[in-house]
Design a protein around this motif. Structure first.
Motif, PDB file in Angstrom:
ATOM      1  N   ASP A  44      37.290 -46.086 -39.211  1.00  0.00           N
ATOM      2  CA  ASP A  44      37.764 -45.896 -40.580  1.00  0.00           C
ATOM      3  C   ASP A  44      39.237 -46.264 -40.765  1.00  0.00           C
ATOM      4  O   ASP A  44      39.696 -46.419 -41.893  1.00  0.00           O
ATOM      5  CB  ASP A  44      37.514 -44.462 -41.047  1.00  0.00           C
ATOM      6  CG  ASP A  44      38.230 -43.423 -40.199  1.00  0.00           C
ATOM      7  OD1 ASP A  44      38.435 -43.675 -39.001  1.00  0.00           O
ATOM      8  OD2 ASP A  44      38.577 -42.354 -40.739  1.00  0.00           O
ATOM      9  N   LYS A  45      40.003 -46.441 -39.697  1.00  0.00           N
ATOM     10  CA  LYS A  45      41.423 -46.803 -39.806  1.00  0.00           C
ATOM     11  C   LYS A  45      41.621 -48.303 -39.993  1.00  0.00           C
ATOM     12  O   LYS A  45      42.733 -48.759 -40.280  1.00  0.00           O
ATOM     13  CB  LYS A  45      42.204 -46.340 -38.571  1.00  0.00           C
ATOM     14  CG  LYS A  45      42.153 -44.838 -38.355  1.00  0.00           C
ATOM     15  CD  LYS A  45      42.725 -44.081 -39.530  1.00  0.00           C
ATOM     16  CE  LYS A  45      42.670 -42.586 -39.281  1.00  0.00           C
ATOM     17  NZ  LYS A  45      43.061 -41.809 -40.428  1.00  0.00           N
ATOM     18  N   SER A  47      40.742 -50.034 -42.461  1.00  0.00           N
ATOM     19  CA  SER A  47      41.126 -50.262 -43.863  1.00  0.00           C
ATOM     20  C   SER A  47      42.632 -50.156 -44.081  1.00  0.00           C
ATOM     21  O   SER A  47      43.146 -50.636 -45.098  1.00  0.00           O
ATOM     22  CB  SER A  47      40.387 -49.288 -44.783  1.00  0.00           C
ATOM     23  OG  SER A  47      40.764 -47.952 -44.484  1.00  0.00           O
ATOM     24  N   ASP A  50      44.224 -53.518 -44.841  1.00  0.00           N
ATOM     25  CA  ASP A  50      43.815 -54.276 -46.029  1.00  0.00           C
ATOM     26  C   ASP A  50      44.997 -54.796 -46.841  1.00  0.00           C
ATOM     27  O   ASP A  50      44.916 -55.868 -47.433  1.00  0.00           O
ATOM     28  CB  ASP A  50      42.908 -53.434 -46.927  1.00  0.00           C
ATOM     29  CG  ASP A  50      41.533 -53.210 -46.323  1.00  0.00           C
ATOM     30  OD1 ASP A  50      41.192 -53.890 -45.327  1.00  0.00           O
ATOM     31  OD2 ASP A  50      40.799 -52.335 -46.836  1.00  0.00           O
TER      32      ASP A  50
END
Length: 128
Positions: A44-45, A47, A50
């Motif tokens: 999840d890290k 992102s 981005d």
């Protein structure tokens, strides 16, 4: 722990057969001898990258992880990884922008001199 530097390289997301994903970034530290540090962004890290571009100055909060592995021959080896969990953008200039060098004032010593303090005649300026 935190590292500050310039984003040198962003890699693509890697997906493994188990479904696990990671993305790596190379951060060039800002010190006398800049170091290219490989930092992993897991699951999840990912992102967090981005809105980050190569050439940007950032501060990365990291954890250092270590693991032990025994080879089939019975030798024990150790590995380290650096994983990120937070990014903050730095408001200062980015890697691609030019910087202005202060002029040398009269009477100020320059970096190149004829004296060799260590008695070495070679011109290798590496720190090791």
């Amino acid at each position: 722990m935190e590292l500050t530097g310039t984003v040198k390289k962003l890699f693509d997301i890697q997906t493994f057969p188990s479904g696990f994903q990671k993305r790596e970034m190379i951060l060039l530290t800002q010190e006398q001898y800049p170091q290219p540090i490989s930092i992993e962004f897991l699951s999840d890290k990912i992102s967090l990258l981005d809105n980050v571009s190569e050439g940007e100055n950032i501060k990365v909060s990291i954890n250092i992880r270590g693991r032990e592995w025994t080879t089939p021959q019975g030798d024990v080896k150790y590995f380290n990884s650096i994983t990120a969990w937070k990014i903050e953008k730095d408001a200062s200039t980015s890697f691609n922008e030019p910087t202005q060098v202060a002029p040398i004032q009269q009477g100020q010593a320059t970096a190149t001199t004829d004296t060799d303090v260590f008695g070495n005649s070679d011109e290798d300026d590496l720190p090791f």
